[in-house]
Scaffold this motif. Sequence first.
Motif, PDB file in Angstrom:
ATOM      1  N   UNK A 127       0.826  -1.211   0.000  1.00 30.41           N
ATOM      2  CA  UNK A 127       0.000   0.000   0.000  1.00 30.41           C
ATOM      3  C   UNK A 127       0.858   1.258   0.000  1.00 30.41           C
ATOM      4  N   UNK A 128       1.912   1.270   0.820  1.00 30.52           N
ATOM      5  CA  UNK A 128       2.809   2.429   0.895  1.00 30.52           C
ATOM      6  C   UNK A 128       3.542   2.638  -0.432  1.00 30.52           C
ATOM      7  N   UNK A 129       3.958   1.533  -1.075  1.00 31.50           N
ATOM      8  CA  UNK A 129       4.618   1.632  -2.380  1.00 31.50           C
ATOM      9  C   UNK A 129       3.682   2.286  -3.391  1.00 31.50           C
ATOM     10  N   UNK A 130       2.414   1.862  -3.385  1.00 31.83           N
ATOM     11  CA  UNK A 130       1.438   2.458  -4.304  1.00 31.83           C
ATOM     12  C   UNK A 130       1.259   3.948  -4.024  1.00 31.83           C
ATOM     13  N   UNK A 131       1.218   4.315  -2.731  1.00 30.03           N
ATOM     14  CA  UNK A 131       1.129   5.735  -2.372  1.00 30.03           C
ATOM     15  C   UNK A 131       2.347   6.499  -2.886  1.00 30.03           C
ATOM     16  N   UNK A 132       3.535   5.866  -2.765  1.00 27.73           N
ATOM     17  CA  UNK A 132       4.754   6.495  -3.256  1.00 27.73           C
ATOM     18  C   UNK A 132       4.713   6.730  -4.752  1.00 27.73           C
ATOM     19  N   UNK A 133       4.151   5.768  -5.482  1.00 26.89           N
ATOM     20  CA  UNK A 133       4.012   5.921  -6.935  1.00 26.89           C
ATOM     21  C   UNK A 133       3.110   7.113  -7.276  1.00 26.89           C
ATOM     22  N   UNK A 134       2.014   7.220  -6.527  1.00 25.84           N
ATOM     23  CA  UNK A 134       1.083   8.332  -6.785  1.00 25.84           C
ATOM     24  C   UNK A 134       1.733   9.667  -6.411  1.00 25.84           C
ATOM     25  N   UNK A 135       2.468   9.671  -5.276  1.00 19.74           N
ATOM     26  CA  UNK A 135       3.195  10.886  -4.879  1.00 19.74           C
ATOM     27  C   UNK A 135       4.169  11.312  -5.963  1.00 19.74           C
ATOM     28  N   UNK A 136       4.894  10.348  -6.509  1.00 21.39           N
ATOM     29  CA  UNK A 136       5.857  10.667  -7.562  1.00 21.39           C
ATOM     30  C   UNK A 136       5.149  11.223  -8.787  1.00 21.39           C
ATOM     31  N   UNK A 137       4.007  10.636  -9.112  1.00 21.21           N
ATOM     32  CA  UNK A 137       3.223  11.126 -10.249  1.00 21.21           C
ATOM     33  C   UNK A 137       2.793  12.574 -10.028  1.00 21.21           C
ATOM     34  N   UNK A 138       2.356  12.871  -8.793  1.00 23.71           N
ATOM     35  CA  UNK A 138       1.948  14.244  -8.465  1.00 23.71           C
ATOM     36  C   UNK A 138       3.119  15.223  -8.541  1.00 23.71           C
ATOM     37  N   UNK A 139       4.329  14.718  -8.275  1.00 26.09           N
ATOM     38  CA  UNK A 139       5.513  15.575  -8.263  1.00 26.09           C
ATOM     39  C   UNK A 139       6.173  15.736  -9.629  1.00 26.09           C
ATOM     40  N   UNK A 140       5.658  15.021 -10.635  1.00 25.86           N
ATOM     41  CA  UNK A 140       6.246  15.125 -11.969  1.00 25.86           C
ATOM     42  C   UNK A 140       6.208  16.570 -12.449  1.00 25.86           C
TER      43      UNK A 140
END
Length: 309
Positions: A127-140
């Motif tokens: 779950x945390x990994x998925x959150x990290x992926x979304x965070x990275x997407x938001x930071x693009x």
Amino acid sequence: MAEVDRVIAQRLDSGVPLVGTVSQYIISAGGKRVRPALLLLMAGALGYTDAQRHNLAAVVEFIHTATLLHDDVVDESTLRRGRPTANESFGNPASVLVGDFLYSRAFQMMVDSGEMRVMEVLAEATNVIAEGEVLQLMNMHDASLDEAGYLRVIRSKTAKLFEASTRLAAILAKSSPEVEAACAEYGQALGTAFQVIDDVLDYDGDAKELGKNLGDDLREGKNTLPLIIAMQRGTPEQRQTIQSAIENGEMGALTEIVEIVRTTGALAATRAAASAEAKRAIAALQILPTGPYREAMHALAAQLLARRN
């Protein structure tokens, strides 16, 4: 590790041919198998020798592989470990769906442990990994990302599975909470250092050694630590050059940006940040019994700083 590979091959078996083809393609691509190796090393240091360690080592490799399949689709990557990505070879739909298969197969396998804590740790990590992926997407394409924001992403996206791998060994060995916390800290610190060095290599690596295209992070609009530090230290003109490249995903200024990253000392500063994490990992090992397993994990953290691929 040979036994882990046997478990991986056995559990990749599927009645749907494309599932096996794509899974085998990415798992056989020459990955370093760092996460399963960490679980085995930590289990050895704690004296745990039961076969369940092989099963859970395969689980963490499946979870990692699933994230790679999904990552490469999101990032539109074409090269990984020196050869075409699965999405480049088989298309995005196959990569996403086989990634889903690997996640669900991993969850089938973790049930075999019969340990609720094992399932809890892996469910949280996924779950945390998925959150990290979304965070990275938001930071693009966000040139304003600071070091704290950057660390939050990599501790979620990369370090969390390292942390889970070493924590799982402690759970299997029925270690005390204090030992479990130290094992988890080793994994988290090592995983953080691993990703920071990876981000250094995007501006200070050799494409053939690295197995990916140099400047990929910039093309994808990722603001990583070398760029964050270079913008802090550079002239207003240098800062503007980097900012524009991040915001627009421009590759035209890559050579100039590599030079800025080097002349501002950003690469050295980023390597120093990785070194601090590696030292934190080494310090966490002190609670473990001395022996070849602890020595190997110490060496792994120390050698990480010389990593070139």
